[in-house]
Design an enzyme around this catalytic site. Structure first.
Site, PDB file in Angstrom:
ATOM      1  N   ARG A  64      50.290  49.519  52.675  1.00  0.00           N
ATOM      2  CA  ARG A  64      48.898  50.313  53.570  1.00  0.00           C
ATOM      3  C   ARG A  64      48.429  49.425  54.734  1.00  0.00           C
ATOM      4  O   ARG A  64      49.359  48.466  54.872  1.00  0.00           O
ATOM      5  CB  ARG A  64      47.789  50.135  52.942  1.00  0.00           C
ATOM      6  N   ARG A  90      44.306  55.096  35.211  1.00  0.00           N
ATOM      7  CA  ARG A  90      42.204  54.689  35.436  1.00  0.00           C
ATOM      8  C   ARG A  90      42.167  54.888  36.953  1.00  0.00           C
ATOM      9  O   ARG A  90      41.325  55.260  37.381  1.00  0.00           O
ATOM     10  CB  ARG A  90      42.371  52.724  36.206  1.00  0.00           C
ATOM     11  N   ASP A 145      38.928  42.892  38.574  1.00  0.00           N
ATOM     12  CA  ASP A 145      37.930  43.150  39.959  1.00  0.00           C
ATOM     13  C   ASP A 145      36.642  42.368  39.692  1.00  0.00           C
ATOM     14  O   ASP A 145      36.412  41.730  38.604  1.00  0.00           O
ATOM     15  CB  ASP A 145      37.166  44.957  39.648  1.00  0.00           C
ATOM     16  N   TYR A 152      44.030  41.131  35.682  1.00  0.00           N
ATOM     17  CA  TYR A 152      43.685  41.363  37.026  1.00  0.00           C
ATOM     18  C   TYR A 152      41.913  41.978  36.461  1.00  0.00           C
ATOM     19  O   TYR A 152      41.982  42.647  35.555  1.00  0.00           O
ATOM     20  CB  TYR A 152      44.477  42.766  37.770  1.00  0.00           C
ATOM     21  N   GLU A 194      50.335  45.025  54.971  1.00  0.00           N
ATOM     22  CA  GLU A 194      50.133  44.499  54.157  1.00  0.00           C
ATOM     23  C   GLU A 194      51.904  44.968  53.599  1.00  0.00           C
ATOM     24  O   GLU A 194      52.160  45.907  53.046  1.00  0.00           O
ATOM     25  CB  GLU A 194      49.335  45.200  52.210  1.00  0.00           C
ATOM     26  N   ARG A 244      40.273  64.624  40.797  1.00  0.00           N
ATOM     27  CA  ARG A 244      39.582  65.344  40.863  1.00  0.00           C
ATOM     28  C   ARG A 244      40.280  67.115  41.658  1.00  0.00           C
ATOM     29  O   ARG A 244      40.521  66.580  42.120  1.00  0.00           O
ATOM     30  CB  ARG A 244      38.678  64.647  41.772  1.00  0.00           C
ATOM     31  N   ARG A 283      52.666  38.894  41.966  1.00  0.00           N
ATOM     32  CA  ARG A 283      53.096  39.775  43.460  1.00  0.00           C
ATOM     33  C   ARG A 283      52.000  39.033  44.316  1.00  0.00           C
ATOM     34  O   ARG A 283      51.225  38.344  44.095  1.00  0.00           O
ATOM     35  CB  ARG A 283      52.843  41.528  43.130  1.00  0.00           C
TER      36      ARG A 283
END
Length: 371
Positions: free
Chosen positions: A277, A172, A350, A348, A300, A176, A247
């Site tokens: 991050r 996903r 969104d 998961y 994190e 580019r 997790r």
């Protein structure tokens, strides 16, 4: 009809509650936390004034016009484009991998056509049907870019070898061959002006909805016509056949003055860096960021979820899927209970998908029970 009970005051529970209440049903929403909005919960940091995403960054993006219209009923969505950076071996690059990333990483000035041919030559074309995350990455961008941006980050994020993770995790992510560094491709993107908790407050603001915080479902001694359960699926059954694995994240607070990162999110794929991050939350609200003298950021750290931790990402390994199928069969036999949301379905989701599924579940329930 007696009351409907909804377990969890995140997007799934709140949207379902609102849809049922608007049709005249009496709804009790319970959550064992001391706040609504689930993992989307936001609050104003007292020291800096910055709107903080308590459980990590949440960026709203969707191609679903119905969901976009729905969310705008309850908030003013402000323009926001997620532009992620990554520090690799002391240098900063743009993500997702785009023409700028490629040219900077390899020290070139290639055109889109040249870069595409260059990456195709780097890619592992001997991998015909990628099955694992590692195979997909090597087939996707070749060894150098995979090792720089994906391998170390993935090991830290998931705590397992990339060779045993499914290829779908990486499929996903875009690649580019232009200078577009917008992390998402969706036409509708933004941030709620007053945070996500304010959205849930408005959704739940209905005379037929009662919200009860600090209340676990296991201790509710009432009868209900139906229960919509968005808590952990295995917890509902008291983990009687084992625990589904997640997790979780630990956050290390970093405070400063002015602008700390110059961007909202900086990934750290290098395996030597223990965190995945760091996010500076004032940049998630660019319309107000300049007015805050102080700033707050969070590093994190990802690890396996243990008892008492907040579950974030379902691992969904082969063993987890086998256990999940057993729990799903048990769930199908439960009368008067619908399992919803990320935890209730062990997948998961969104935010936009969560809202759409909640709308669909509420509609199906109303149609089935309409006089």
């Amino acid at each position: 009809m007696r009351r409907i009970c909804i377990v969890g005051a995140g997007f799934s529970g709140s949207v379902i509650a609102r849809e049922l209440a608007e049709e005249g049903l009496n709804v009790l929403v319970i959550d064992e936390r001391d706040h609504i909005a689930g993992n989307c919960h936001t609050y104003r940091d007292e020291e800096s004034g910055v709107m903080v995403h308590k459980y990590g960054p949440h960026i709203f993006h969707t191609a679903n016009e119905r969901v976009w219209e729905y969310i705008n009923r309850f908030t003013e969505m402000m323009p926001y484009v997620n532009r992620v950076k990554a520090t690799v071996k002391g240098k900063v690059y743009s993500l997702p991998i785009n023409l700028h990333t490629i040219n900077q990483f390899f020290g070139t000035s290639m055109s889109p056509v040249e870069a595409k041919a260059f990456i195709e030559d780097k890619a592992r074309t001997d991998i015909k049907d990628p099955q694992s995350f590692e195979e997909q990455g090597l087939r996707f961008v070749g060894e150098e870019l995979y090792n720089a941006f994906f391998d170390g980050y993935t090991r830290k994020q998931w705590g397992v070898e990339p060779s045993i993770l499914p290829a779908s995790i990486l499929k996903r992510l875009p690649l580019r061959f232009n200078y577009d560094d917008n992390y998402f491709n969706h036409p509708y993107q933004g941030m709620p002006k007053n945070g996500y908790t304010a959205i849930m407050e408005k959704i739940l603001d209905h005379p037929s909805i009662e919200v009860r915080l600090g209340s676990a479902y296991e201790y509710i001694d009432e009868e209900f016509t139906h229960v919509f359960y968005s808590g952990p699926l295995d917890r509902y059954f008291n983990y009687d056949i084992g625990r589904l694995r997640y997790r979780t994240l630990d956050f290390e607070e970093v405070r400063g003055v002015g602008d700390m990162l110059g961007t909202a999110v900086m990934n750290h794929p290098d395996p030597e860096t223990p965190y995945t991050r760091i996010s500076e939350h004032k940049h998630f609200a660019p319309w107000e960021a300049a007015k805050f003298e102080k700033t707050v950021a969070f590093r994190e750290y990802s690890r396996f979820c243990e008892e008492g931790d907040t579950p974030y990402y379902p691992i969904r390994s082969l063993d987890d899927k086998v256990l999940l199928e057993t729990y799903e069969k048990k769930a199908q036999k439960e009368e008067g209970v619908t399992f919803v949301g990320r935890l209730g379905t062990y997948q998961y989701l969104d935010m936009d998908v969560t809202i759409q599924k909640a709308l669909d579940v509420a509609k199906a329930f109303l149609e089935k029970n309409r006089d």
